[in-house]
Design an enzyme around this catalytic site. Structure first.
Site, PDB file in Angstrom:
ATOM      1  N   ASN A  84       0.805  -1.232   0.000  1.00  0.00           N
ATOM      2  CA  ASN A  84       0.000   0.000   0.000  1.00  0.00           C
ATOM      3  C   ASN A  84       0.833   1.274   0.000  1.00  0.00           C
ATOM      4  O   ASN A  84       0.340   2.337  -0.368  1.00  0.00           O
ATOM      5  CB  ASN A  84      -1.029  -0.010   1.143  1.00  0.00           C
ATOM      6  CG  ASN A  84      -0.393  -0.064   2.506  1.00  0.00           C
ATOM      7  OD1 ASN A  84       0.793  -0.341   2.641  1.00  0.00           O
ATOM      8  ND2 ASN A  84      -1.178   0.187   3.535  1.00  0.00           N
ATOM      9  N   GLU A  99       5.309  -3.784  11.715  1.00  0.00           N
ATOM     10  CA  GLU A  99       3.976  -3.180  11.814  1.00  0.00           C
ATOM     11  C   GLU A  99       3.060  -4.051  10.972  1.00  0.00           C
ATOM     12  O   GLU A  99       3.271  -4.204   9.772  1.00  0.00           O
ATOM     13  CB  GLU A  99       4.046  -1.732  11.301  1.00  0.00           C
ATOM     14  CG  GLU A  99       2.811  -0.933  11.663  1.00  0.00           C
ATOM     15  CD  GLU A  99       1.762  -0.971  10.591  1.00  0.00           C
ATOM     16  OE1 GLU A  99       0.836  -1.811  10.692  1.00  0.00           O
ATOM     17  OE2 GLU A  99       1.876  -0.170   9.645  1.00  0.00           O
ATOM     18  N   CYS A 127      -3.164   0.562   7.068  1.00  0.00           N
ATOM     19  CA  CYS A 127      -3.136  -0.071   8.402  1.00  0.00           C
ATOM     20  C   CYS A 127      -3.855   0.814   9.394  1.00  0.00           C
ATOM     21  O   CYS A 127      -4.481   0.334  10.340  1.00  0.00           O
ATOM     22  CB  CYS A 127      -1.703  -0.228   8.893  1.00  0.00           C
ATOM     23  SG  CYS A 127      -0.670  -1.063   7.728  1.00  0.00           S
TER      24      CYS A 127
HETATM   25  O1  G3H Z   1      -0.696   1.202   6.029  1.00  0.00           O
HETATM   26  C1  G3H Z   1       0.114   1.498   6.904  1.00  0.00           C
HETATM   27  C2  G3H Z   1       0.684   2.836   6.925  1.00  0.00           C
HETATM   28  O2  G3H Z   1       1.749   2.902   7.845  1.00  0.00           O
HETATM   29  C3  G3H Z   1      -0.341   3.896   7.192  1.00  0.00           C
HETATM   30  O3  G3H Z   1       0.181   5.141   6.884  1.00  0.00           O
HETATM   31  O4  G3H Z   1      -1.425   6.572   8.136  1.00  0.00           O
HETATM   32  O5  G3H Z   1       0.114   7.549   6.454  1.00  0.00           O
HETATM   33  O6  G3H Z   1      -1.789   6.115   5.735  1.00  0.00           O
HETATM   34  P1  G3H Z   1      -0.793   6.405   6.797  1.00  0.00           P
END
Ligand code: G3H
Length: 496
Positions: free
Chosen positions: A169, A264, A298
């Protein structure tokens, strides 16, 4: 255009090369891995299927390069990172194009991801020169029984070779969030990009190549997880693993050797909305938090826990905003685009069907075409439904009605995931108490969960991860402490 201009050398026919020893190479396997465009479901790109032998060579070069890199002055390492950041921003268009085609990221978000990545690299370079220039000086007479005859100098030294595994993503941003702290701290990096997102990652790596980093210091290996996945994570040449992704991380943590892990692994971020909340603000954040990048974050809002007395009004405000979301192609900057793969879409559909069968209320009609799923708010979800607990990673959001804030906190804490959460209330005292009671890595007050700004600490508890990220924490995590103790022949005090 991807694979053209300065990026021509990373392409061999229609297959993207892998990067090792400072060169772009074709794998001896003669095989490639196809990457499907999530929207068209047609093959968009191909990457090399590297062999285990090629992985071995990469680790050999990485080890040798790291020994030399650790002797490069800190300001020069920072200078090289600033150069990479500038190149990344200069070439944002081809990288953004890959993000659109490989992971169906809406075009404007794809550009933002690359720009944010350039900023992250520069900030890391600046933060690195500050925090890595500081060590500790300790004197022995503070501990009972000692005189001041021992002087301890401790500093942060590199770990060695960092294995970086980012997710689909954010294949550029979550790659540089691992590469840059590793490099500024004097480590080498072996990058294994996600298959979906690999080509964007290879373009990003080429910017580091153009910035002139030493040969072998950064490598990028592509291929089938079944062939090189475990081989990489269990490789004796790995001194640290930084992984972002799904529960594969749990398997990696069980197989990895005794090396520091930074992981993570997703979240089921709860959004608690109290009776005194600003419901317009809450609704705006539920929609932004729940549906941006089609819920494939996430940190997306993954369950709304609304106090019954305001739930109808909140749901109706959220629905009004959902009605305005555009659905379609990432090239057209649609808000909702195809999810990353057919298996993802099938998984999401499984959760939706389960909720339907168990009597949840659908605020919109469930609609799917290929990998494209229309945004859906599912009301009156109960704890016996999978949607209450599992992470759809798609544009489907459950609402659970609660009687008290404690009920919401209990639901949040009963989940194995514990990345972030948020609470909407006008009472800051209540918000702090709820934040303290929510057992997640971060709680946002009156805003949707988010990782950024990228220097903030970012961590998941329980099955959501190990260790803390964010620029400063990542730099520290990718170092170890080395002490030198000067033993004086007799105590020595400075008397002023
Ligand atoms: O999808 C996991 C990422 O660490 C979320 O990052 O909060 O900038 O979308 P974000």
């Amino acid at each position: 255009m991807a694979g053209t201009g300065v990026f021509q050398e990373i392409l061999d026919g229609d297959v993207y090369k892998y990067y090792a020893d400072g060169e772009w190479k074709t794998s001896s396997s003669g095989k490639s891995v196809s990457i499907l465009n999530p929207a068209t479901r047609q093959v968009q790109y191909k990457v090399q299927a590297c062999t285990q032998e090629e992985v071995n060579k990469i680790f050999e070069s990485a080890k040798a390069a790291q020994k030399l890199w650790a002797k490069v002055p800190l300001w020069k390492r920072a200078e090289a990172l600033h150069k990479a950041a500038a190149l990344l921003k200069e070439h944002k268009a081809p990288m953004a194009e890959c993000l659109v085609k490989e992971v169906a990221k809406p075009a404007k978000d794809a550009v933002s991801e690359v720009v944010r990545s350039g900023d992250l690299i520069s900030y890391t370079a600046e933060e690195g020169v500050r925090i890595l220039s500081e060590g500790k000086f300790l004197v022995s007479d503070s501990f009972p029984g000692n005189e001041r005859n021992k002087l301890c100098l401790s500093s942060k030294i590199p770990l060695g070779v960092v294995l970086a595994i980012p997710p689909f993503n954010y294949p550029v941003n979550l790659a540089v969030s691992k590469i840059s702290p590793a490099l500024i701290a004097g480590n080498a990096v072996v990058l294994k990009p996600p298959t979906q997102g690999a080509v964007a990652g290879l373009h990003m790596v080429h910017c580091f190549h153009l910035a002139g980093f030493p040969k072998g210091l950064l490598s990028c290996v592509t291929g089938k997880g079944s062939e090189i996945g475990d081989f990489l994570t269990m490789h004796p040449g790995v001194n640290c693993i930084s992984f972002t992704g799904g529960d594969t991380g749990i398997a990696i943590s069980k197989k990895a050797s005794m090396v520091p892990l930074q992981m993570e692994l997703g979240g089921k971020d709860a959004c608690i909305v109290l009776e005194d909340a600003d419901l317009d603000l809450a609704a705006a954040n539920v929609v932004k938090g729940g549906y941006s990048y089609s819920g494939q974050r996430c940190t997306a809002v993954k369950v709304v826990l609304a106090i019954e007395s305001i739930a109808d009004e909140l749901v109706s405000k959220v629905n009004a905003k959902i009605a305005k979301l555009t659905v379609g192609l990432p090239e057209n900057n649609s808000d909702i685009t195809a999810v990353v793969s057919e298996s993802s879409a099938n998984f999401i559909e499984g959760l939706v069907k389960d909720a339907k069968e168990k009597g949840a209320t659908f605020c919109q009609e469930y609609r799917r075409e290929g990998n494209l799923i229309w945004p859906l708010l599912v009301d009156h979800v109960r704890p016996d439904m999978r949607l209450a607990w599992e992470e759809p990673f798609g544009p489907v959001l459950p609402v659970i009605r609660i009687s008290t804030a404690e009920e919401g906190i209990h639901h949040c804490n009963a989940n194995n995931f514990a990345l972030q959460g948020c609470v909407f209330t006008r009472d800051i005292n209540k918000a702090i108490l709820i934040s303290n009671a929510m057992e997640t890595g971060t709680v946002q007050i009156n805003s949707a969960p988010a990782r950024g700004p990228d220097h903030f600490p970012f961590q998941g508890l329980r099955d959501s991860g190990i260790g803390s990220q964010g620029i400063t924490n990542s730099i520290n995590m990718m170092t170890k402490v080395k002490s030198t103790v000067i033993n004086l022949p007799s105590p020595s005090y400075t008397v002023g």
